[in-house]
Design a protein around this motif. Structure first.
Motif, mmCIF file in Angstrom:
data_model
loop_
_atom_site.group_PDB
_atom_site.id
_atom_site.type_symbol
_atom_site.label_atom_id
_atom_site.label_comp_id
_atom_site.label_asym_id
_atom_site.label_seq_id
_atom_site.Cartn_x
_atom_site.Cartn_y
_atom_site.Cartn_z
ATOM 1 N N ILE A 455 -13.951 -0.224 -3.317
ATOM 2 C CA ILE A 455 -13.362 0.950 -2.652
ATOM 3 C C ILE A 455 -11.878 1.051 -2.959
ATOM 4 O O ILE A 455 -11.349 2.140 -3.255
ATOM 5 C CB ILE A 455 -13.600 0.859 -1.138
ATOM 6 N N SER A 459 -10.322 4.144 -4.990
ATOM 7 C CA SER A 459 -9.315 4.989 -4.336
ATOM 8 C C SER A 459 -7.981 4.909 -5.064
ATOM 9 O O SER A 459 -7.244 5.892 -5.169
ATOM 10 C CB SER A 459 -9.159 4.577 -2.877
ATOM 11 N N LYS A 460 -7.671 3.725 -5.568
ATOM 12 C CA LYS A 460 -6.418 3.566 -6.309
ATOM 13 C C LYS A 460 -6.442 4.403 -7.588
ATOM 14 O O LYS A 460 -5.452 5.078 -7.934
ATOM 15 C CB LYS A 460 -6.219 2.094 -6.640
ATOM 16 N N LEU A 462 -8.180 7.083 -8.083
ATOM 17 C CA LEU A 462 -8.087 8.496 -7.696
ATOM 18 C C LEU A 462 -6.654 8.875 -7.369
ATOM 19 O O LEU A 462 -6.180 9.949 -7.733
ATOM 20 C CB LEU A 462 -8.999 8.769 -6.500
ATOM 21 N N MET A 463 -5.939 7.974 -6.633
ATOM 22 C CA MET A 463 -4.543 8.257 -6.309
ATOM 23 C C MET A 463 -3.690 8.349 -7.565
ATOM 24 O O MET A 463 -2.758 9.157 -7.648
ATOM 25 C CB MET A 463 -3.995 7.157 -5.396
ATOM 26 N N GLN A 475 -5.389 14.273 -2.092
ATOM 27 C CA GLN A 475 -4.687 13.028 -2.376
ATOM 28 C C GLN A 475 -4.288 12.308 -1.090
ATOM 29 O O GLN A 475 -4.382 11.077 -0.986
ATOM 30 C CB GLN A 475 -3.448 13.305 -3.223
ATOM 31 N N VAL A 478 -7.322 10.556 0.186
ATOM 32 C CA VAL A 478 -7.621 9.361 -0.600
ATOM 33 C C VAL A 478 -6.680 8.225 -0.211
ATOM 34 O O VAL A 478 -7.089 7.064 -0.107
ATOM 35 C CB VAL A 478 -7.523 9.672 -2.111
ATOM 36 N N ILE A 481 -7.964 6.789 2.926
ATOM 37 C CA ILE A 481 -9.117 5.920 2.660
ATOM 38 C C ILE A 481 -8.639 4.577 2.121
ATOM 39 O O ILE A 481 -9.127 3.510 2.522
ATOM 40 C CB ILE A 481 -10.068 6.605 1.652
ATOM 41 N N HIS A 482 -7.679 4.612 1.235
ATOM 42 C CA HIS A 482 -7.150 3.381 0.652
ATOM 43 C C HIS A 482 -6.512 2.494 1.720
ATOM 44 O O HIS A 482 -6.737 1.273 1.738
ATOM 45 C CB HIS A 482 -6.123 3.742 -0.426
#
Length: 1018
Positions: A455, A459-460, A462-463, A475, A478, A481-482
């Protein structure tokens, strides 16, 4: 079953044997009387062999008359009749006019030697008076031929003594009775020397006392046992039952209680005797109920308790038998006996029924119930024999006492042993489960790491925009979530640390550590505390104290855990850290003035997952103190706690001191470091040009700045170094910075304050910050003391990890910039080309005819584009006045295009100053023009109204366009439509507290949108 039968038969046989042994003389003496024709002759041998003789046999009896001792019995020779003793006199006497029956018993005893002799009189009903050799020697009551002078006593056992005269004792006994069914001398009168009678009487008293006191002591033991835990109520009622039964035994037979308290009246004695029986029975019933609740119904218990309570009131308080008089009317006596039997006997039968059910079900320990049941049944049988047939119960009570105590004690002991075995089995099972729990936590924590890392990595990426830039809102989600996944990762790390400590797998690397590390931790935590806090964090550590030999990081973790625990439980006052040398150890104390810890929790405070119960729910898993204890023990130290509720708590732990050998090795290295620190002085601000990514380093230690700058230069970054927060703030105001590295503990402005100041101007995506801290990695520190940082690293810094995190944060920042550009492009796309083309053509045409209107049109177009294309404006709150200006600018442009086909009406309250989301009314108006008015050939009207309605502001947009079908209207309300001009404002208003959004439409007639907003937004 066979075993139960054998137990029953054994108990019955024991009772029969003991009963006949105790009463054998009674039966034998009845068959061999020693009195004949009113004369008893005792031989010296007989007197010596039998110390106690029963004067059974044929006595002289003078019915219906009380002969004075001074009178000659020859004058009443005609009245004399022989009578058997013991026996009732019912067939020999007649009641007089007042219902009294009287008579005189006479017997002469010839003794072999002169001496002092005595009589033990067990029971002569109802009153009697004894004369020996013409002298009065004792009495119970006052036998009389008149009811006025007649008296009787409840205590009817006593002894009398008199010397012989001429080897003879002439015994005369006056007896009187009123309404008692069995009267006269109904029990043997025992005769012997004074010493023998006194000894025998004392033995009877002693045996009776032993039984009574034994019951009372036995009951007291169980009441004390109950008071210690107050859970096993059967112990309470067993104790009460045996105490009350012991008191009841003292009221009967030898009547020891009345010997101790001789001044009690007959009325009071009867009350005690009869009143205590219902209490005894109710305690027995409740004992059985709490012992075997499955065999008894609550309703039956309530009924029994009420009936026995009524019985207690009748006989123990009201006492209708005597009505406070010394004479018992026959009608009262019979009625009282009927009432007593009707209530008492069914209750006793119910108890027997319950015990039989327990036996039939084969409940564990039922053999002890069998002993109790048989014992009580035999005792009840003997009581019936006593009251019906006047057969005494010599030594039977002692046997009952032995069997009763054995059955009760064995039963409760059996249940206690059973419970102990169950607890022991459960303890072994809990130990096994505890071990399984530790293994489960360890395995689960390891298993959770894999999906969590997945995860975090996804998420990293995606960021960082690996798959393309995200919209700003996406963003931010996300990032959330991170952060949540990171927090879960911290909890997993805590579980792993705790599991490793439990299994002894924690690794420590001891070395020489200066005492100054304590102040470092204190200063860093102090810098994280709010400026308006009422808690003072104090250090009383002498800098001249010797060095310690321990693991520095683990020591800091222990200090942090203890200080954080103190901060959690202290509302005001101070937290103080002390250090002193004790033997070969450094003793460190962390004391606070908090709420304190209850004494019952002190032994468990260091247990894993244990948390002291407080008024509000506390965070965390309750692992901090457990981990601290394990670390201290791994470091060869000890930890303990003392606390006083409302005063505070003191945690004390020890760590070994550094030996001279270890100290010599470390000293040179530390001195060299100090020399480097004092010699190195950088010319700040330090600036090194590199690529277009600028990194600002803020640290008051120049050595740290130099190390970080050298590492970042190798990666090609532009690096700026300053040693205080004020210079950092000045720099970012004038220059572009892509990332910051901030030391948390600095003089002047701390890293905590610097982060807060920066976040007032830049959000986390615009300017990422990495905090550098000496405190051990711990989720509570980062999550509860938010300083606006994107990430943090523990000192000493691992350069590879630092470079990776900088690279990641820069990628996230770039992704954010790309997302903003994409959003701007999306916004540009919202301004349709034909709208711009038509508007510009209209303005060009207007410029040839009316310059003033042309200027106004250009101003309206500029207002429209400024709001549409400014991303910051779109995400802000604006006044209603500004939003209405945008609406007017847009409608002015549309009016130029549509001409007479568009009519605009305003109803605006200029005094309303509330704030609303930007671009919330204009898109609705634009939607009404484009989808409502423009679809009608003849055009239409737009009405915009802003007025107060109570405590709300009412915004109304009305058009008489083509309207909306019911199906489409429902899709719009449910946000299932793709119309941005409608769904975006709807979402914005839904986010406002107490706001409401309603839409009404009818095909062919138009649409009305009504928005209600609380005026508190002003």
């Amino acid at each position: 079953m066979k075993k139960n039968i054998s137990i029953t038969l054994t108990i019955i046989m024991l009772f029969i044997i003991v009963y006949f042994i105790g009463n054998g003389e009674y039966f034998v003496s009845s068959s061999q009387p020693i009195a004949q024709n009113g004369i008893v002759t005792i031989e010296e041998k007989e007197l010596q062999e039998k110390t106690i003789l029963k004067l059974d046999g044929e006595w002289s009896f003078y019915p219906n008359i009380l002969i004075a001792s001074s009178d000659s019995f020859d004058a009443y020779e005609s009245e004399k009749i022989p009578i058997e003793v013991p026996a009732t006199w019912n067939s020999f006497v007649e009641p007089n006019e007042e219902g009294l029956t009287v008579g005189t018993y006479h017997v002469k005893i010839n003794v072999p030697v002169e001496g002092e002799y005595g009589l033990y009189i067990r029971s002569i009903r109802q009153s009697n008076r004894v004369f020996i050799n013409g002298k009065y020697v004792g009495s119970k009551g006052n036998p009389s031929e008149t009811l006025k002078d007649f008296k009787f006593e409840n205590d009817d056992k006593y002894t009398v003594f008199a010397p012989s005269e001429n080897l003879m004792l002439d015994i005369v006994i006056h007896v009187g009775n009123y309404n008692y069914p069995k009267s006269g001398i109904t029990f043997p009168i025992e005769f012997g020397t004074k010493e023998a009678i006194q000894r025998d009487f004392s033995m009877k008293i002693l045996a009776e006392s032993f039984v009574c006191i034994g019951y009372i002591v036995f009951g007291a033991i169980y009441i004390i046992s109950y008071s210690q835990n107050r859970k096993r109520k059967e112990e309470l009622f067993l104790g009460l039952f045996t105490i009350l039964f012991g008191l009841y035994m003292s009221f009967t037979n030898e009547k020891i209680f009345f010997l101790i308290f001789p001044h009690l009246t007959i009325n009071e004695q009867v009350r005690l005797q009869l009143g205590i029986l219902p209490l005894v029975d109710v305690c027995l019933v409740l004992f059985l109920y709490y012992l075997y609740p499955e065999f008894m119904r609550k309703k039956a218990i309530y009924i029994i308790s009420i009936l026995l309570g009524l019985l207690f009131f009748i006989y123990g308080i009201y006492n209708p038998m005597t009505k406070n008089s010394m004479i018992i009317p026959i009608e009262n006596l019979v009625l009282s006996q009927i009432i007593f039997a009707v209530i008492f006997i069914p209750v006793g039968l119910y108890n027997v029924f319950v015990l039989l059910r327990v036996l039939m079900k084969g409940v564990d320990g039922s053999r002890y119930i069998l002993i109790l049941l048989v014992s009580l049944t035999c005792y009840t049988f003997l009581m019936v024999m006593y009251y019906i047939f006047d057969i005494p119960m010599v030594y039977s009570e002692q046997l009952l006492f032995i069997f009763t105590l054995y059955s009760f004690a064995s039963l409760l002991s059996f249940r206690a042993n059973t419970s102990f075995k169950e607890v022991q089995a459960l303890s072994e099972e809990l130990l096994m489960h505890n071990q399984m729990k530790d293994e489960f936590l360890l395995k689960t924590s390891h298993e959770l790491r894999t999906p969590l890392n997945g995860i975090l990595n996804i998420s990293k990426s995606l960021m960082e925009g690996v798959q393309g830039p995200l919209k700003r809102e996406q963003q931010e989600n996300v990032i959330l979530i991170h952060n949540v996944a990171q927090r879960l990762g911290y909890l997993v790390e805590d579980l792993l640390i705790s599991s490793n400590h439990m299994t002894g797998e924690v690794r420590v690397i001891p070395r020489v550590v200066p005492i100054s590390v304590i102040d470092e931790v204190i200063e860093e935590i102090r810098s994280l505390m709010s400026s308006d806090t009422s808690i003072r964090l104090m250090s009383a550590v002498d800098s001249n104290l010797p060095h310690m030999y321990t693991d520095e990081l683990r020591l800091k973790q222990v200090l942090y855990n203890l200080l954080y625990n103190a901060l959690q439980h202290t509302k005001h006052g101070q937290i103080t850290v002390l250090a002193s040398v004790r033997n070969d150890y450094m003793e460190i104390q962390v004391s606070d003035t908090g709420i304190g810890i209850p004494s019952q929790d002190l032994d468990r405070i260091f247990n894993s997952f244990y948390q002291v119960k407080k008024g509000k729910k506390s965070g965390g898993l309750g692992l901090g103190l457990s981990i601290s204890k394990n670390i201290v023990e791994q470091l060869n130290g000890e930890i303990h706690v003392t606390s006083t509720l409302g005063v505070g708590t003191i945690f004390t732990f020890t760590v070994p001191l550094a030996t001279l050998e270890k100290l010599d090795i470390e000293t040179q290295h530390q001195i060299g470091n100090r020399a480097d620190n004092t010699i190195l002085q950088l010319d700040l601000p330090l600036l090194h040009k590199g690529n277009d990514k600028a990194i600002l380093i803020v640290d008051d230690d120049h050595v740290n700045i130099k190390v970080l700058v050298d590492a970042l230069i190798q990666k090609g970054y532009t690096v700026i170094g300053v040693d205080n927060g004020f210079e950092a703030m000045d720099y970012i105001k004038k220059h572009k910075v892509d990332c910051m590295l901030v030391d948390l503990m600095m003089n002047g402005m701390s890293g905590y304050e610097l982060c807060k100041q920066i976040r007032k101007q830049y959000d986390m995506l615009e300017l990422p910050i990495i905090v550098l801290t000496a405190i051990m990695q711990h989720s509570d520190l980062v999550l509860s003391l938010q300083v606006g940082a994107n990430d943090y690293l523990q000192k000493p810094i691992a350069m590879d990890e630092l470079l990776v995190r900088i690279q990641s944060l820069l990628a996230v920042r770039q992704s954010s910039i790309d997302a903003i550009e994409d959003e701007m492009n999306y916004l540009y796309a919202q301004v349709t080309p034909h709208f711009v083309y038509n508007t510009l053509n209209t303005i060009i045409g207007l410029s040839y005819t009316n310059i003033e209107n042309t200027r106004e049109a250009l101003y309206s177009l500029a207002t429209y584009f400024r709001a549409k294309l400014n991303v910051h404006y779109r995400n802000s709150m604006v006044s209603i006045e500004d939003e209405i200006d945008l609406v007017k600018a847009y409608l002015y442009i549309e009016k130029m295009r549509f001409g007479d086909r568009l009519t605009v009406a305003y109803d605006i309250d200029e005094s309303i100053q509330s704030l609303i989301p930007a671009l919330s009314i204009q898109p609705i108006v634009e939607n009404a023009v484009f989808h409502g008015i423009s679809k009608k050939k003849e055009g239409g009207t737009i009405e915009v109204s802003v007025q107060r309605e109570g405590q709300f502001i009412r915004i109304k947009i009305y058009d008489n366009g083509v309207g909306i079908s019911e199906e489409k209207l429902q899709r719009l309300v449910n946000e299932e439509n793709s119309r941005i001009g409608f769904t975006n404002p709807l979402k914005k208003f839904k986010l406002m507290r107490n706001a409401s959004f309603r839409i009404y439409s009818e095909e062919g007639k138009g649409t009305t949108v009504i928005i209600l907003l609380p005026e508190e937004n002003s």
